[in-house]
Design an enzyme around this catalytic site. Structure first.
Site, PDB file in Angstrom:
ATOM      1  N   ASP A  12       0.829  -1.213   0.000  1.00 53.46           N
ATOM      2  CA  ASP A  12       0.000   0.000   0.000  1.00 53.46           C
ATOM      3  C   ASP A  12       0.862   1.262   0.000  1.00 53.46           C
ATOM      4  OD1 ASP A  12      -2.341   1.408  -0.004  1.00 53.46           O
ATOM      5  OD2 ASP A  12      -2.728   1.204   2.144  1.00 53.46           O
ATOM      6  N   GLY A  13       0.320   2.313  -0.578  1.00 56.34           N
ATOM      7  CA  GLY A  13       0.980   3.619  -0.507  1.00 56.34           C
ATOM      8  C   GLY A  13       1.500   4.160  -1.827  1.00 56.34           C
ATOM      9  N   ARG A  16       0.080   7.751  -2.441  1.00 62.14           N
ATOM     10  CA  ARG A  16       0.692   8.784  -1.593  1.00 62.14           C
ATOM     11  C   ARG A  16       2.133   9.052  -1.992  1.00 62.14           C
ATOM     12  NH1 ARG A  16      -1.161   5.893   3.630  1.00 62.14           N
ATOM     13  NH2 ARG A  16      -1.806   4.384   2.029  1.00 62.14           N
ATOM     14  N   TRP A  17       2.826   7.996  -2.409  1.00 64.79           N
ATOM     15  CA  TRP A  17       4.210   8.163  -2.871  1.00 64.79           C
ATOM     16  C   TRP A  17       4.243   9.157  -4.034  1.00 64.79           C
ATOM     17  CZ3 TRP A  17       6.997   7.718  -7.325  1.00 64.79           C
ATOM     18  CH2 TRP A  17       8.388   7.617  -7.203  1.00 64.79           C
ATOM     19  N   ASN A  60     -11.014  -2.741  -5.266  1.00 66.66           N
ATOM     20  CA  ASN A  60     -10.290  -1.711  -6.027  1.00 66.66           C
ATOM     21  C   ASN A  60     -10.996  -1.317  -7.329  1.00 66.66           C
ATOM     22  OD1 ASN A  60      -7.011  -2.884  -4.962  1.00 66.66           O
ATOM     23  ND2 ASN A  60      -8.180  -1.136  -4.219  1.00 66.66           N
TER      24      ASN A  60
HETATM   25  C1  IPE Z   1      -5.381  -2.808  -0.206  1.00 68.57           C
HETATM   26  O1  IPE Z   1      -5.081  -1.458  -0.285  1.00 68.57           O
HETATM   27  C2  IPE Z   1      -5.303  -3.434  -1.565  1.00 68.57           C
HETATM   28  C3  IPE Z   1      -3.970  -3.531  -2.162  1.00 68.57           C
HETATM   29  C4  IPE Z   1      -2.858  -3.115  -1.621  1.00 68.57           C
HETATM   30  C5  IPE Z   1      -3.926  -4.149  -3.454  1.00 68.57           C
HETATM   31  P1  IPE Z   1      -6.209  -0.338  -0.436  1.00 68.57           P
HETATM   32  O2  IPE Z   1      -5.491   0.945  -0.568  1.00 68.57           O
HETATM   33  O3  IPE Z   1      -7.150  -0.698  -1.524  1.00 68.57           O
HETATM   34  O4  IPE Z   1      -6.973  -0.459   0.954  1.00 68.57           O
HETATM   35  P2  IPE Z   1      -7.863   0.602   1.727  1.00 68.57           P
HETATM   36  O5  IPE Z   1      -8.895   1.090   0.760  1.00 68.57           O
HETATM   37  O6  IPE Z   1      -6.956   1.700   2.153  1.00 68.57           O
HETATM   38  O7  IPE Z   1      -8.418  -0.141   2.886  1.00 68.57           O
HETATM   39  C1  IPE Z   2      -1.608   0.322  -3.393  1.00 69.93           C
HETATM   40  O1  IPE Z   2      -1.413   1.700  -3.397  1.00 69.93           O
HETATM   41  C2  IPE Z   2      -1.851  -0.217  -4.775  1.00 69.93           C
HETATM   42  C3  IPE Z   2      -3.216  -0.709  -5.007  1.00 69.93           C
HETATM   43  C4  IPE Z   2      -4.191  -0.689  -4.148  1.00 69.93           C
HETATM   44  C5  IPE Z   2      -3.476  -1.275  -6.306  1.00 69.93           C
HETATM   45  P1  IPE Z   2      -2.626   2.735  -3.326  1.00 69.93           P
HETATM   46  O2  IPE Z   2      -3.025   3.090  -4.713  1.00 69.93           O
HETATM   47  O3  IPE Z   2      -3.711   2.204  -2.478  1.00 69.93           O
HETATM   48  O4  IPE Z   2      -1.924   3.954  -2.645  1.00 69.93           O
HETATM   49  P2  IPE Z   2      -2.539   4.950  -1.575  1.00 69.93           P
HETATM   50  O5  IPE Z   2      -3.087   4.116  -0.457  1.00 69.93           O
HETATM   51  O6  IPE Z   2      -3.597   5.721  -2.272  1.00 69.93           O
HETATM   52  O7  IPE Z   2      -1.392   5.792  -1.153  1.00 69.93           O
HETATM   53 MG    MG Z   3      -4.135   2.379  -0.500  1.00 70.97          MG
END
Ligand code: IPE
Ligand code: IPE
Ligand code: MG
Length: 223
Positions: A12-13, A16-17, A60
């Site tokens: 995750d992240g 934001r990165w 997602n």
């Molecule tokens: C969980 O992250 C799914 C993956 C990393 C693929 P999300 O960013 O979708 O989760 P929430 O929405 O913050 O709970």
């Molecule tokens: C995780 O990063 C990747 C997926 C869920 C596919 P995010 O896209 O959730 O990144 P943040 O949480 O918005 O930073």
């Molecule tokens: Mg996320």
């Protein structure tokens, strides 16, 4: 000292990165893929038999169409570019989740990748269109058709049935939740939540996590 056989990561992240660098989210996902590549390269010597990666959740799909398209296109690119390296590095690919519902060309690419890596010894399990509640419901339905619903028959029908028990779950980016990932499998897994954003996560971070795991005392309810 215990070594972790099966490690799972909620990557995750990425968003934001990118945001911190005033870049489009797609760039964060791109760098996230690069972090996966480096991690897979660094697996040798860690003792990990299986690394399970949460790449796309069944929730997602709620994101904007453009972001979902970007993620699907990255997946296409990654399979093409990295399959030869997977094969060369003795990696066996596994997919968990409802991946057959993805676009037909991706399903075909994944099937081919599964076949080509079937002989590998170290497993990379990628969770695609994965939701743990759905996985458990599917497993329970299969168990019911075959006879009894018990913890054992449910476990035997989960997508992860052929993987070692989950030892360690890592989530990056500072969020402390499971987001519908491996709910059943986490029953006695150790957990580690780190602030590092996924694109910044390196093999050295994984090693730190493994060192942390090695010092934990697992009790499983005993004493
Ligand atoms: C969980 O992250 C799914 C993956 C990393 C693929 P999300 O960013 O979708 O989760 P929430 O929405 O913050 O709970
Ligand atoms: C995780 O990063 C990747 C997926 C869920 C596919 P995010 O896209 O959730 O990144 P943040 O949480 O918005 O930073
Ligand atoms: Mg996320």
């Amino acid at each position: 000292m215990t070594t972790a056989r099966h490690v799972a990561i909620i990557m995750d992240g990425n968003g934001r990165w990118a945001k911190r660098r005033f870049l489009p989210r797609a760039m964060g996902h791109q760098r996230g893929v690069e972090a996966v590549r480096e991690l897979v390269r660094g697996l040798e010597g860690t003792g990990i038999e299986c690394l399970t990666l949460y790449a796309f959740s069944s929730e997602n799909w709620k994101r904007e169409e453009e972001e979902v398209d970007d993620l699907m296109n990255l997946m296409r690119k990654f399979i093409k570019s990295d399959l030869p390296e997977f094969i060369a590095n003795d990696v066996k690919l596994k997919i968990i989740g409802d991946w057959q519902a993805l676009a037909p060309d991706i399903v075909a690419m994944l099937k081919d990748a599964l076949e080509q890596t079937a002989g590998g010894s170290r497993t990379i399990a990628v969770a695609l269109n994965y939701g743990s509640q759905n996985e458990i419901a599917r497993a329970a339905a299969k168990a019911a058709t075959a006879g009894d619903i018990t913890p054992e028959t449910i476990a035997a029908n989960l997508d992860t049935a052929d993987l070692p028990p989950l030892d360690l779950l890592i989530r990056t980016s500072g969020e402390v939740r499971l987001s519908n990932f491996l709910l059943w499998q986490c029953a006695y897994a150790e957990m580690l939540f780190v602030d590092t954003l996924w694109p910044d996560f390196t093999p050295a971070h994984l090693q730190q996590a493994l060192d942390d795991f090695a010092n934990r005392e697992r009790r499983y309810g005993g004493r």
